[in-house]
Scaffold this motif. Structure first.
Motif, PDB file in Angstrom:
ATOM      1  N   SER A 117       5.643  83.078  38.033  1.00  0.00           N
ATOM      2  CA  SER A 117       4.239  81.827  36.918  1.00  0.00           C
ATOM      3  C   SER A 117       3.283  81.068  37.536  1.00  0.00           C
ATOM      4  CB  SER A 117       4.815  81.362  35.725  1.00  0.00           C
ATOM      5  OG  SER A 117       5.977  82.302  35.053  1.00  0.00           O
ATOM      6  N   LEU A 118       3.509  79.948  38.108  1.00  0.00           N
ATOM      7  CA  LEU A 118       3.017  78.977  38.421  1.00  0.00           C
ATOM      8  C   LEU A 118       1.922  79.165  39.798  1.00  0.00           C
ATOM      9  CD1 LEU A 118       4.884  76.067  39.251  1.00  0.00           C
ATOM     10  CD2 LEU A 118       3.478  76.962  36.761  1.00  0.00           C
ATOM     11  N   MET A 119       2.241  79.971  40.711  1.00  0.00           N
ATOM     12  CA  MET A 119       1.360  81.241  41.695  1.00  0.00           C
ATOM     13  C   MET A 119       1.020  81.883  41.010  1.00  0.00           C
ATOM     14  SD  MET A 119       3.860  80.154  44.982  1.00  0.00           S
ATOM     15  CE  MET A 119       2.298  80.796  46.132  1.00  0.00           C
ATOM     16  N   GLU A 120       0.965  83.012  40.187  1.00  0.00           N
ATOM     17  CA  GLU A 120       0.170  83.800  40.828  1.00  0.00           C
ATOM     18  C   GLU A 120      -0.454  84.020  38.787  1.00  0.00           C
ATOM     19  OE1 GLU A 120       2.214  87.645  40.897  1.00  0.00           O
ATOM     20  OE2 GLU A 120       3.559  87.168  42.489  1.00  0.00           O
ATOM     21  N   LEU A 121       0.312  82.995  37.999  1.00  0.00           N
ATOM     22  CA  LEU A 121      -0.712  82.745  36.592  1.00  0.00           C
ATOM     23  C   LEU A 121      -1.779  82.035  36.342  1.00  0.00           C
ATOM     24  CD1 LEU A 121       1.863  83.548  33.898  1.00  0.00           C
ATOM     25  CD2 LEU A 121       0.402  85.083  35.107  1.00  0.00           C
ATOM     26  N   LEU A 122      -1.361  80.660  37.154  1.00  0.00           N
ATOM     27  CA  LEU A 122      -2.054  79.396  37.369  1.00  0.00           C
ATOM     28  C   LEU A 122      -2.488  78.852  38.385  1.00  0.00           C
ATOM     29  CD1 LEU A 122       0.549  77.517  34.770  1.00  0.00           C
ATOM     30  CD2 LEU A 122      -1.946  78.298  34.089  1.00  0.00           C
ATOM     31  N   ALA A 445     -10.183  64.973  34.913  1.00  0.00           N
ATOM     32  CA  ALA A 445      -9.414  66.790  34.552  1.00  0.00           C
ATOM     33  C   ALA A 445      -9.900  67.397  34.610  1.00  0.00           C
ATOM     34  CB  ALA A 445     -10.380  65.887  32.904  1.00  0.00           C
ATOM     35  N   GLU A 446     -11.046  67.197  36.173  1.00  0.00           N
ATOM     36  CA  GLU A 446     -10.683  68.454  37.110  1.00  0.00           C
ATOM     37  C   GLU A 446      -9.678  69.445  38.069  1.00  0.00           C
ATOM     38  OE1 GLU A 446     -12.966  65.960  37.151  1.00  0.00           O
ATOM     39  OE2 GLU A 446     -14.576  66.073  36.218  1.00  0.00           O
ATOM     40  N   ASP A 447      -8.853  67.923  38.493  1.00  0.00           N
ATOM     41  CA  ASP A 447      -8.113  68.245  39.498  1.00  0.00           C
ATOM     42  C   ASP A 447      -6.964  68.238  38.979  1.00  0.00           C
ATOM     43  OD1 ASP A 447     -10.194  68.634  41.384  1.00  0.00           O
ATOM     44  OD2 ASP A 447      -9.965  66.255  41.324  1.00  0.00           O
ATOM     45  N   GLN A 448      -6.247  68.549  37.433  1.00  0.00           N
ATOM     46  CA  GLN A 448      -5.079  68.256  36.747  1.00  0.00           C
ATOM     47  C   GLN A 448      -4.282  69.294  37.287  1.00  0.00           C
ATOM     48  OE1 GLN A 448      -4.349  67.070  32.760  1.00  0.00           O
ATOM     49  NE2 GLN A 448      -3.645  65.120  33.625  1.00  0.00           N
ATOM     50  N   SER A 449      -3.503  69.248  37.981  1.00  0.00           N
ATOM     51  CA  SER A 449      -2.484  70.320  37.669  1.00  0.00           C
ATOM     52  C   SER A 449      -1.995  71.110  36.208  1.00  0.00           C
ATOM     53  CB  SER A 449      -1.325  70.228  38.745  1.00  0.00           C
ATOM     54  OG  SER A 449      -0.588  71.444  38.947  1.00  0.00           O
ATOM     55  N   PRO A 450      -1.342  72.089  35.909  1.00  0.00           N
ATOM     56  CA  PRO A 450      -0.805  72.449  34.639  1.00  0.00           C
ATOM     57  C   PRO A 450       0.624  72.445  35.193  1.00  0.00           C
ATOM     58  CG  PRO A 450      -1.973  75.060  35.737  1.00  0.00           C
ATOM     59  CD  PRO A 450      -2.279  73.093  37.119  1.00  0.00           C
ATOM     60  N   ASN A 492       6.535  92.165  31.533  1.00  0.00           N
ATOM     61  CA  ASN A 492       7.137  92.247  30.240  1.00  0.00           C
ATOM     62  C   ASN A 492       7.245  91.288  29.679  1.00  0.00           C
ATOM     63  OD1 ASN A 492       7.161  95.137  30.987  1.00  0.00           O
ATOM     64  ND2 ASN A 492       9.306  94.921  31.645  1.00  0.00           N
ATOM     65  N   ASN A 493       6.562  89.479  29.645  1.00  0.00           N
ATOM     66  CA  ASN A 493       6.764  88.410  29.629  1.00  0.00           C
ATOM     67  C   ASN A 493       5.847  87.775  29.173  1.00  0.00           C
ATOM     68  OD1 ASN A 493       9.469  88.688  26.990  1.00  0.00           O
ATOM     69  ND2 ASN A 493      10.135  89.389  29.293  1.00  0.00           N
ATOM     70  N   THR A 494       4.062  88.171  29.213  1.00  0.00           N
ATOM     71  CA  THR A 494       3.719  87.800  30.192  1.00  0.00           C
ATOM     72  C   THR A 494       3.072  86.361  28.798  1.00  0.00           C
ATOM     73  OG1 THR A 494       2.067  89.019  30.329  1.00  0.00           O
ATOM     74  CG2 THR A 494       2.853  88.783  32.494  1.00  0.00           C
ATOM     75  N   ASP A 495       3.119  87.039  27.800  1.00  0.00           N
ATOM     76  CA  ASP A 495       2.743  86.503  26.578  1.00  0.00           C
ATOM     77  C   ASP A 495       4.080  85.114  26.067  1.00  0.00           C
ATOM     78  OD1 ASP A 495       0.552  88.406  25.937  1.00  0.00           O
ATOM     79  OD2 ASP A 495       1.987  89.780  24.601  1.00  0.00           O
ATOM     80  N   ALA A 496       5.015  85.475  26.733  1.00  0.00           N
ATOM     81  CA  ALA A 496       5.708  84.461  26.165  1.00  0.00           C
ATOM     82  C   ALA A 496       5.809  83.354  27.276  1.00  0.00           C
ATOM     83  CB  ALA A 496       7.128  84.669  26.681  1.00  0.00           C
ATOM     84  N   LEU A 497       5.520  83.619  28.801  1.00  0.00           N
ATOM     85  CA  LEU A 497       4.876  82.825  29.778  1.00  0.00           C
ATOM     86  C   LEU A 497       3.384  81.619  29.034  1.00  0.00           C
ATOM     87  CD1 LEU A 497       5.976  84.872  32.738  1.00  0.00           C
ATOM     88  CD2 LEU A 497       7.244  83.204  31.779  1.00  0.00           C
ATOM     89  N   GLN A 498       2.781  82.767  28.627  1.00  0.00           N
ATOM     90  CA  GLN A 498       1.138  82.484  28.364  1.00  0.00           C
ATOM     91  C   GLN A 498       1.504  80.684  27.512  1.00  0.00           C
ATOM     92  OE1 GLN A 498      -2.000  82.784  29.218  1.00  0.00           O
ATOM     93  NE2 GLN A 498      -1.545  84.943  30.372  1.00  0.00           N
ATOM     94  N   SER A 499       2.929  81.501  25.884  1.00  0.00           N
ATOM     95  CA  SER A 499       3.369  79.720  25.681  1.00  0.00           C
ATOM     96  C   SER A 499       2.904  78.195  26.238  1.00  0.00           C
ATOM     97  CB  SER A 499       4.010  79.953  24.524  1.00  0.00           C
ATOM     98  OG  SER A 499       5.373  80.412  25.112  1.00  0.00           O
ATOM     99  N   PHE A 500       4.130  79.329  27.338  1.00  0.00           N
ATOM    100  CA  PHE A 500       4.341  77.624  27.853  1.00  0.00           C
ATOM    101  C   PHE A 500       3.535  76.340  29.605  1.00  0.00           C
ATOM    102  CE2 PHE A 500       8.603  80.093  28.450  1.00  0.00           C
ATOM    103  CZ  PHE A 500       8.647  80.029  27.163  1.00  0.00           C
ATOM    104  N   ILE A 501       2.067  77.769  29.776  1.00  0.00           N
ATOM    105  CA  ILE A 501       0.599  77.123  29.788  1.00  0.00           C
ATOM    106  C   ILE A 501      -0.176  76.104  28.903  1.00  0.00           C
ATOM    107  CG2 ILE A 501      -1.483  77.911  30.742  1.00  0.00           C
ATOM    108  CD1 ILE A 501      -0.244  80.467  31.298  1.00  0.00           C
ATOM    109  N   PRO A 503      -2.939  73.453  26.997  1.00  0.00           N
ATOM    110  CA  PRO A 503      -4.277  73.728  26.533  1.00  0.00           C
ATOM    111  C   PRO A 503      -5.372  73.878  27.203  1.00  0.00           C
ATOM    112  CG  PRO A 503      -3.205  72.303  24.832  1.00  0.00           C
ATOM    113  CD  PRO A 503      -2.343  72.628  26.740  1.00  0.00           C
ATOM    114  N   ASN A 504      -6.437  74.885  27.298  1.00  0.00           N
ATOM    115  CA  ASN A 504      -7.373  74.646  29.026  1.00  0.00           C
ATOM    116  C   ASN A 504      -7.044  75.435  30.589  1.00  0.00           C
ATOM    117  OD1 ASN A 504      -9.382  73.722  26.674  1.00  0.00           O
ATOM    118  ND2 ASN A 504      -8.258  71.701  27.426  1.00  0.00           N
ATOM    119  N   HIS A 505      -5.432  76.190  29.969  1.00  0.00           N
ATOM    120  CA  HIS A 505      -5.753  76.761  31.299  1.00  0.00           C
ATOM    121  C   HIS A 505      -5.334  78.150  31.024  1.00  0.00           C
ATOM    122  CE1 HIS A 505      -5.178  73.164  34.266  1.00  0.00           C
ATOM    123  NE2 HIS A 505      -5.393  72.270  33.291  1.00  0.00           N
TER     124      HIS A 505
END
Length: 911
Positions: A117-122, A445-450, A492-501, A503-505
C-alpha cells in the motif's frame, strides 16, 4: 513398546544418503527448466532462476500485475534494490519505513499489505524484517519464499529506531518502526514501553484475536472428556495414554523404523536429508506419534509425574499454557526444544498436519485467525476449542509477564494461580515507534510522509483476514499463494485502503523547467544588454579619459566602478541560465566581488566629498590620492575573496532539487536551484551586500545638502540610492520566492541588470555626452572669463558721471593668520563697507586670475541705489565663475590629474 537407538550399517548409510540426495535433486529441479514453465505456473513476470525455482512474478509490483491501469506502474524502489530494473525511483523524498514481519502468517500478511500500500499507492519506500533478513522477507523478493522472523516481538528493534532518530539505514543491528500484530499476552510489555516513551501509539489493527487450547474434531468425538478442563483434570493416566508425543523424521528412522529408513515404509519414504532431520511432517514423511518415557505411568516413581502431550507455543507468544495446565491440575506438558519446552511455528503446523495424516490424537495451543484453521475448516481435523476456567479481570491482571514466561526457571514461568484462567477474545494492536511520529512532525509540509498516518489508521477485520487466508490455503499455502492472496485483496479493496490515507495524499508531482520560456529569454537579453552597456561605457570613458569632466571625476575611480559593474553584469547573465554546480558558485563570486569593487570606491568618494565640505568650513586642506583608493578596494575585496574561497571549499553552492507544495496542498512542484547545505553562507553574503549599500546610502544622505556647485555629489547620490532600492527589492524577492527558486533566479537577473543600467545612466551618461574639453582649455576659459569680468567692473566705474561720487577699484593682498579673504570695500567719505568671502587656499591668486584674497575699494553715496545694483550684478557673475573653479578643485582634492597646475591656478573653493 520402546525402541533402542539403532546403529545404521556403513553401506546402508551410503545408500540412504544417495537416495535422499536423488530425492532432493529431483524435487528441487522439478519446478522449472525454462521460463515458459514458470509462466505457465505463475503467469507473466515469473522466470526460471538458476536454482531451478520460479521467480516471484510480483517482483516489480502487485497492482501492476493484478490491475494493469495507467496509474499502476512499477513499484517504488527501496534499499533492498540495487538498481532500477524492477522498480522506479520516487520523486518524493520520503524516508524509508521498516515493518517487522514477526513469525506467523497473519503478521506477515499485515506487513505485506502495509508495504504494498505504501510503496504502490503513496510512493513510500518500505522494507520488511529487522535488517539482515529484510530482503528475503519482502513481498518483492525475487524468490517465492515466505520466511518467518527470528523474533516474535522485536521491542529492542523499536528502541534502536528511536536511538537513530528513525533512520534504520544507519545500522546493521535489528531495527524497525512498526510491529503490526501485538496480542494481549504482551500487554505488560507494551504498557511499559509506552510509559518509557518508546512507543508513540498502540492502537487496534482491526483483528479480534482468540487464543486457547484446541483438539481435532476427530479427537473430540473419540474423547469427549478432552473438550473441558473438568474432564482433563480427572485422569492423568488417560491423558498420558491418549496424547502421545510427536516424533521427528530422524528420530523415527533411528528409533522406530525397523530398517532405519533404508527402505520405504508407510511412514517414511526414505532417510531424511540434513535439512529435514528435525521435521515432524513433510514430503516423504507423514509423521509419527509414540509414547515416550514421559508418557509412562507405570511404577511408583512415574505414577504422579507422567503426562500426556500438548503442543506448546514459543514463550514469546501470548501463551500461558504452563500456568493453565499446572494450576488447573491438567497432566499435560509440552516437549519441544525451546526454553519453555514449546515448539516453533513451523513445527506446530507440522505436528497438526502429522496428526491429521495419521489420525493421531493431539492437543495444541493455537490462535485464530490463522491459515491452519482455514485449512482444516469443515474437515474431521477441524480445530475444536477446549474450554478452560472463564477469564476475569483479576485473572488477566495476575498473568505472568512476558519476560517471566521465558524464564529458565520453570517455577517462575508458572506464575500465580490467579492467572490460570482461559483467554478471552481481544482486539490485537499495532505498535509504532516514537521516532516514526517525530520524524513525520519534523518534516516540512512538502516532505511530510503519509506513512505514519496511514499505519496509524490501518485496520483489517477478521472477515477480511479470513478472505485472504482462504485464498492462501486454496492455492497451496506457498509463498507465491501468500503473495497472490495479499495482492488480490489489495486490488479488490483499494477503496478501503484509501480511507487510511491522510488528507492531501497521494501527492501529485510535477517538474518545472521554464528555462526555455519567453520570460527567461528576455531576462538573458536584458542581462546581455546590461553587460554591453557597461562595456560600451568603459570604452567611451577610456576614449574621453583626458576630458575635463572625467579628469575632475577621477577616471581611475570610474574604471574601478565599471569593473565592479562588469562582474555584476556577468552574474546577472548567469542568473538567467539553467544552473549547474559551476554556475551556482560563479553567481556568488561575481555578484559579491562585483558589488565590492563598485561600492567601496563610491564609499571612499562620497566620504571624501563630505570631508571636503567639512574641511572648507574649517579652512583646511583635504587630499586623498589613488593609492588610498586602490588599497581600500583591494583590501576589502581580498577579505571577500577569502570568505568565498572558504565557502567554496567547505560547503559550495550546488544544484539542489527544491520542492514546493502548491496552494491545492496536493501538487508538489520540483525545481532545481542553487543551495548550500547550510543557509548561513548565503545569509552572510547578503549581509555584506546590505552593509555596503547601507553604508553608501548613509553617506549619500549626509551629503544631500552639498552646495549646487558640487554636481558630482548629486550624481553619486542618485546612483547609490538606486543601488539601495534594488538591493531592497532583491531582498524582498529572495524572501517571497524562497522556495520558488526559478522565479527567484529570474527576478534576481532582472534586478541586477536594471540596477546596472540605472546606475550607469545616472552617473556616467551625463559625463559621456558632455563636450570633451581638455583640462588646459577649461583653465584658459576660467582665466579669460575672470579677467573680462574684472575689466568690465573697472570700465563701469570710469563711466560714472561726475555728478556722482567717484569710484575706483584696486586689487591688493589682504592676509590673515589662518585664512584669506576676498573683500570689496566701499571708500566713500561717509562710510566704508567691506564685503568678504572666505577662501581655503594657502596660496595667493594672481590679479589676472582673480587672485585672492583681494580688496576692492570704492567711494559711494549710500543713497545711490542704481550703482549698488550694478555692483551686485557683477558679484553674481563672479560667483558663477567660482562654480567652475570649485568643480576643478574637487577633482584635485580627490587626487586627480594635474595637481600642480590646480595648485597654481585655483581660487576660492580650493580644498
Amino acid at each position: 513398546m520402546t525402541h533402542e537407538h539403532y546403529r545404521i550399517p556403513a553401506m546402508s548409510k551410503v545408500l540412504v544418503v544417495l537416495i535422499g540426495i536423488l530425492h532432493f535433486v529431483a524435487s528441487a529441479s522439478a519446478e522449472c527448466l525454462t521460463d515458459t514453465d514458470c509462466m505457465e505456473g505463475y503467469g507473466a513476470g515469473s522466470t526460471c532462476l538458476p536454482s531451478g525455482q520460479c521467480s516471484n512474478p510480483f517482483i516489480d509490483g502487485c497492482l501492476k500485475r493484478i490491475d494493469p491501469k495507467p496509474e499502476h506502474s512499477k513499484r517504488h524502489c527501496n534499499s533492498d534494490d540495487t538498481d532500477e530494473t524492477n522498480c522506479r525511483v520516487s520523486p518524493f523524498n520520503y524516508p524509508e519505513i521498516r515493518v517487522h514481519n514477526q513469525n506467523w502468517v497473519v503478521a506477515i500478511f499485515f506487513s505485506w499489505i502495509i508495504q504494498v500500500s505504501l510503496m504502490e499507492l503513496l510512493d513510500v519506500p518500505v522494507t520488511i524484517g529487522l535488517g539482515d533478513d529484510s530482503m528475503k522477507s519482502s513481498f518483492y523478493y525475487i524468490e517465492n519464499a515466505m520466511p518467518y522472523s527470528k523474533s516474535s516481538y522485536a521491542w529492542d528493534a523499536l528502541q534502536k529506531a528511536n536511538e537513530l532518530g528513525g533512520n534504520c539505514l544507519l545500522t546493521d543491528e535489528d531495527c524497525a518502526h512498526v510491529i503490526p500484530d501485538v496480542w494481549l499476552g504482551q500487554q505488560k510489555k507494551y504498557d511499559q514501553e509506552y510509559v518509557d516513551g518508546q512507543l508513540d501509539y498502540l492502537g487496534g489493527n482491526g483483528q479480534v484475536g482468540k487464543v486457547g487450547w484446541y483438539i481435532p474434531k476427530f479427537t473430540a468425538r473419540r474423547h469427549p472428556f478432552s473438550i473441558t478442563h473438568m474432564g482433563l483434570s480427572q485422569d492423568r493416566h488417560r491423558l498420558a495414554e491418549v496424547f502421545k508425543r510427536p516424533t521427528t523424521w530422524a528420530d523415527y528412522c533411528h528409533e522406530v523404523s525397523a530398517s532405519n529408513c533404508s527402505s520405504p515404509d508407510e511412514v517414511a519414504a526414505s532417510y531424511p536429508l540434513e535439512a529435514n532431520m528435525g521435521k515432524y511432517f513433510g514430503d516423504g514423511f507423514i509423521g509419527h506419534f509414540r509414547a515416550t518415557e514421559e508418557n509412562n505411568c507405570t511404577g511408583a516413581a512415574n505414577n504422579d509425574t507422567c503426562t500426556g502431550h500438548i503442543v506448546g507455543a514459543p514463550c514469546s507468544w501470548s501463551t500461558f499454557l504452563e500456568s493453565q495446565a499446572y494450576w488447573n491440575n491438567i497432566a499435560l506438558a509440552s516437549s519441544g526444544n525451546l526454553v519453555n519446552r514449546g515448539y516453533t511455528y513451523s513445527e506446530m503446523i507440522q505436528i497438526w498436519n502429522a496428526a491429521n495424516a495419521t489420525k493421531s490424537d493431539v492437543m495444541m495451543w493455537w490462535y485464530e485467525p490463522d491459515a491452519l484453521l482455514e485449512q482444516y475448516k469443515s474437515s474431521d481435523a477441524e480445530f475444536t476449542k477446549v474450554h478452560l476456567p472463564s477469564p476475569s479481570l483479576q485473572c488477566l491482571e495476575a498473568r505472568a509477564a512476558p519476560d517471566d514466561r521465558c524464564d529458565t526457571n520453570p517455577i517462575v514461568r508458572l506464575g500465580d494461580k490467579a492467572g490460570s484462567c482461559d483467554n478471552h477474545p481481544h482486539v490485537t494492536k499495532k505498535a509504532i515507534a516514537r521516532s516514526l511520529r517525530d520524524s513525520a512532525l519534523m518534516e516540512s509540509a512538502e516532505d511530510q510522509s503519509p506513512a505514519y498516518s496511514f499505519i496509524r489508521n490501518f485496520a483489517i477485520d477478521d472477515l477480511e483476514i479470513s478472505t485472504i487466508l482462504q485464498h492462501f490455503v486454496a492455492n497451496g499455502g506457498t509463498g507465491y499463494a501468500a503473495r497472490e492472496a495479499v495482492c488480490a485483496w489489495i486490488a479488490n479493496n483499494t477503496d478501503a485502503l484509501q480511507s487510511f490515507i491522510p488528507p492531501n495524499h497521494p501527492r501529485v508531482f510535477q517538474s518545472r523547467d521554464d528555462n526555455g520560456e519567453a520570460v527567461s529569454v528576455v531576462a538573458r537579453f536584458v542581462a546581455g544588454l546590461a553587460l554591453v552597456y557597461v562595456l560600451v561605457s568603459s570604452a567611451i570613458t577610456f576614449k574621453k579619459r583626458k576630458a575635463a569632466v572625467f579628469v575632475y571625476s577621477q577616471v581611475q575611480f570610474i574604471f574601478v566602478v565599471l569593473f565592479g559593474l562588469f562582474l555584476v553584469a556577468i552574474g546577472a547573465v548567469l542568473y538567467a541560465f539553467e544552473p549547474n554546480d559551476t554556475i551556482c558558485m560563479l553567481r556568488v563570486w561575481l555578484v559579491s566581488l562585483g558589488y565590492t569593487f563598485e561600492l567601496v570606491p563610491l564609499i571612499i568618494k562620497v566620504t571624501a566629498l563630505n570631508r571636503v565640505m567639512s574641511a572648507s568650513r574649517r579652512m583646511r586642506r583635504v587630499k586623498i590620492n589613488l593609492t588610498q583608493l586602490y588599497s581600500s578596494v583591494l583590501a576589502l575585496s581580498g577579505i571577500v575573496a577569502v570568505y568565498l574561497i572558504v565557502w567554496t571549499a567547505v560547503d559550495p553552492s550546488k544544484v539542489t532539487e527544491v520542492v514546493r507544495l502548491e496552494d491545492d496542498s496536493v501538487t508538489i512542484t520540483s525545481q532545481y536551484g542553487c543551495r548550500s547545505e547550510s543557509g548561513y553562507w548565503r545569509t552572510a553574503f547578503n549581509l555584506w551586500d546590505g552593509i555596503l549599500v547601507l553604508w553608501c546610502s548613509t553617506l549619500a544622505f549626509q551629503s544631500r545638502n552639498t552646495k549646487e556647485e558640487f554636481n558630482e555629489s548629486k550624481s553619486l547620490g542618485m546612483m547609490i540610492y538606486s543601488h539601495f532600492v534594488f538591493s531592497i527589492l532583491r531582498m524582498i524577492v529572495s524572501e517571497i520566492f524562497e522556495e520558488d527558486v526559478y522565479t527567484n533566479s529570474l527576478a534576481n537577473s532582472y534586478l541586477l541588470s536594471l540596477d546596472i543600467i540605472v546606475g550607469v545612466t545616472v552617473y556616467l551618461l551625463p559625463k559621456m555626452v558632455m563636450p570633451s574639453h581638455s583640462v588646459r582649455s577649461v583653465k584658459k576659459l576660467q582665466t579669460g572669463t575672470l579677467s573680462t569680468a574684472t575689466r568690465e567692473m573697472e570700465e563701469e566705474t570710469k563711466r560714472t558721471p561726475s555728478s556722482m561720487p567717484s569710484y575706483h577699484s584696486t586689487f591688493s593682498t589682504h592676509s590673515q593668520e589662518n585664512s584669506k579673504e576676498l573683500s570689496i570695500e566701499d571708500s566713500s567719505e561717509s562710510s566704508v563697507h567691506y564685503w568678504t568671502k572666505s577662501c581655503a587656499s594657502d596660496k595667493p591668486i594672481s590679479s589676472s586670475s582673480l587672485a585672492g584674497p583681494r580688496k576692492v575699494k570704492f567711494k559711494t553715496d549710500v543713497d545711490n541705489n542704481e550703482l549698488q545694483e550694478k555692483l551686485m550684478q557683477k558679484d553674481k557673475e563672479l560667483e558663477a565663475l567660482k562654480l567652475v573653479v570649485r568643480e576643478m578643485v574637487v577633482g584635485s582634492a580627490l587626487g586627480g590629474e594635474d595637481n600642480k597646475s590646480s595648485d597654481n591656478g585655483s581660487g576660492c573653493g580650493h580644498a
